[in-house]
Motif scaffolding. Structure first.
Motif, short mmCIF file in Angstrom:
data_model
loop_
_atom_site.label_atom_id
_atom_site.label_comp_id
_atom_site.label_asym_id
_atom_site.label_seq_id
_atom_site.Cartn_x
_atom_site.Cartn_y
_atom_site.Cartn_z
N THR A 94 -0.45 -3.04 -4.86
CA THR A 94 0.16 -3.94 -3.86
C THR A 94 1.01 -4.77 -4.36
O THR A 94 0.79 -5.57 -5.21
CB THR A 94 -1.19 -4.40 -3.19
OG1 THR A 94 -2.11 -3.53 -2.69
CG2 THR A 94 -0.87 -5.41 -1.96
N THR A 95 2.43 -4.58 -3.63
CA THR A 95 3.12 -5.80 -4.15
C THR A 95 3.16 -7.06 -3.25
O THR A 95 2.49 -7.23 -2.19
CB THR A 95 4.66 -4.82 -3.90
OG1 THR A 95 4.83 -4.56 -2.64
CG2 THR A 95 4.68 -3.49 -4.93
N TYR A 128 4.38 -7.72 4.53
CA TYR A 128 4.49 -6.67 5.36
C TYR A 128 4.63 -6.73 7.11
O TYR A 128 5.21 -5.90 7.60
CB TYR A 128 3.20 -5.57 5.37
CG TYR A 128 2.81 -5.21 3.95
CD1 TYR A 128 4.16 -4.39 3.11
CD2 TYR A 128 1.75 -5.35 3.24
CE1 TYR A 128 3.65 -3.95 1.65
CE2 TYR A 128 1.61 -4.85 1.95
CZ TYR A 128 2.42 -4.22 1.32
OH TYR A 128 2.36 -4.10 -0.24
N ALA A 129 4.52 -7.66 7.24
CA ALA A 129 4.77 -8.03 8.80
C ALA A 129 6.21 -8.42 8.95
O ALA A 129 6.91 -7.87 9.75
CB ALA A 129 3.99 -9.44 9.41
N VAL A 137 -9.96 5.00 5.64
CA VAL A 137 -8.53 4.54 5.19
C VAL A 137 -8.19 3.09 5.91
O VAL A 137 -8.49 3.27 6.87
CB VAL A 137 -7.44 5.66 5.11
CG1 VAL A 137 -7.84 6.85 4.27
CG2 VAL A 137 -7.22 5.81 6.60
N ILE A 138 -7.61 2.34 5.10
CA ILE A 138 -7.29 1.19 5.74
C ILE A 138 -5.74 1.14 5.40
O ILE A 138 -5.17 1.16 4.50
CB ILE A 138 -7.91 -0.14 4.78
CG1 ILE A 138 -9.51 -0.07 5.26
CG2 ILE A 138 -7.14 -1.70 5.24
CD1 ILE A 138 -10.25 -1.16 4.33
N LEU A 139 -4.81 0.77 6.57
CA LEU A 139 -3.52 0.93 6.78
C LEU A 139 -3.02 -0.62 6.93
O LEU A 139 -3.86 -1.61 7.49
CB LEU A 139 -3.03 1.77 7.57
CG LEU A 139 -3.15 2.96 7.52
CD1 LEU A 139 -2.91 3.78 8.92
CD2 LEU A 139 -2.93 3.67 6.38
N SER A 140 -2.05 -0.89 6.14
CA SER A 140 -1.67 -2.53 6.27
C SER A 140 -0.45 -2.59 7.39
O SER A 140 -0.14 -3.58 7.76
CB SER A 140 -1.09 -3.06 4.82
OG SER A 140 0.13 -2.41 4.54
N GLY A 141 0.00 -1.46 7.39
CA GLY A 141 1.26 -1.53 8.39
C GLY A 141 2.53 -1.52 7.75
O GLY A 141 3.87 -1.47 8.49
N SER A 142 2.60 -1.19 6.40
CA SER A 142 3.77 -1.14 5.45
C SER A 142 4.39 0.05 5.90
O SER A 142 3.68 1.02 5.86
CB SER A 142 3.28 -1.28 4.06
OG SER A 142 4.45 -0.82 3.16
N VAL A 143 5.74 0.07 5.87
CA VAL A 143 6.65 1.14 6.02
C VAL A 143 6.41 2.18 4.81
O VAL A 143 6.41 3.30 4.90
CB VAL A 143 8.08 0.86 6.27
CG1 VAL A 143 8.26 0.19 7.65
CG2 VAL A 143 8.67 0.23 4.96
N PHE A 144 6.05 1.50 3.84
CA PHE A 144 5.93 2.39 2.56
C PHE A 144 4.65 3.47 2.84
O PHE A 144 4.66 4.59 2.16
CB PHE A 144 5.75 1.68 1.52
CG PHE A 144 6.74 0.71 0.87
CD1 PHE A 144 8.17 1.17 0.69
CD2 PHE A 144 6.64 -0.59 0.81
CE1 PHE A 144 9.17 0.28 0.49
CE2 PHE A 144 7.72 -1.63 0.47
CZ PHE A 144 8.85 -0.93 0.45
N GLU A 145 3.72 2.92 3.25
CA GLU A 145 2.69 3.82 3.69
C GLU A 145 2.88 5.03 4.22
O GLU A 145 2.44 5.95 4.02
CB GLU A 145 1.26 3.08 4.23
CG GLU A 145 0.77 1.89 3.38
CD GLU A 145 -0.04 1.03 4.16
OE1 GLU A 145 -0.66 0.18 3.68
OE2 GLU A 145 -0.10 1.12 5.31
N ALA A 172 -2.66 5.07 1.85
CA ALA A 172 -3.33 4.05 2.37
C ALA A 172 -3.20 2.82 1.49
O ALA A 172 -3.15 2.76 0.35
CB ALA A 172 -4.77 4.52 2.82
N ARG A 173 -3.28 1.69 2.16
CA ARG A 173 -3.43 0.40 1.64
C ARG A 173 -4.70 0.53 0.68
O ARG A 173 -4.86 0.09 -0.47
CB ARG A 173 -3.42 -0.65 2.39
CG ARG A 173 -3.95 -2.20 1.80
CD ARG A 173 -2.77 -2.66 0.65
NE ARG A 173 -1.30 -2.13 1.11
CZ ARG A 173 -0.54 -1.65 0.18
NH1 ARG A 173 -0.73 -1.53 -1.11
NH2 ARG A 173 0.80 -1.48 0.71
#
Length: 134
Positions: free
Chosen positions: A34-35, A39-40, A6-14, A20-21
């Motif tokens: 992906t919206t 995300y930062a 899995v790859i995570l973007s750091g989005s709180v939604f995940e 996972a992103r």
């Protein structure tokens, strides 16, 4: 047995929703819808074209982490709440996918946050050549 990562973007939604992103499964890379959130900063533009550009930056980051690029995309799905918002995004989408020509679908549907004007989902197949960016 195929290795799954899995790859995570750091989005709180995940974290809040539990996804996972992107998921890498063998040569296949499945990038979640992906919206246009940065995300930062957890901000989002009010402009649909700027959101489309940010979607593609977010997707590009996930693809790069998966070891591929936009040139490896075989399927793209565009989700928009307002049909008329799609055409203004065409130049941005053509810049990224014009040479790649993935199979594509555009759907009009509600998104989870009223600030979201576009969501993009892609499927890619990693080629033997690393980083297949277009």
């Amino acid at each position: 047995m195929t290795k799954r990562r899995v790859i995570l973007s750091g989005s709180v939604f995940e974290e809040e929703i539990g996804y996972a992103r992107a998921v890498v499964d063998g040569d296949w890379v499945h990038v979640s819808g992906t919206t246009g959130f940065d995300y930062a900063a957890m901000t989002i533009s009010e402009d649909v074209v700027e959101q489309a550009e940010q979607c593609l930056r977010n997707i590009g980051d996930a693809l790069a982490e998966a070891g591929c690029g936009f040139g490896d995309v075989v399927r793209v799905r565009y989700l928009l709440p307002v049909r008329e918002d799609f055409e203004p995004c065409w130049p941005v989408l053509r810049r990224v996918f014009g040479e790649v020509r993935p199979a594509a679908t555009m759907m009009v549907c509600g998104l989870s946050d009223p600030r979201m004007k576009i969501e993009i989902e892609v499927y890619a197949r990693r080629s033997s050549e690393a980083g297949g960016d277009a």
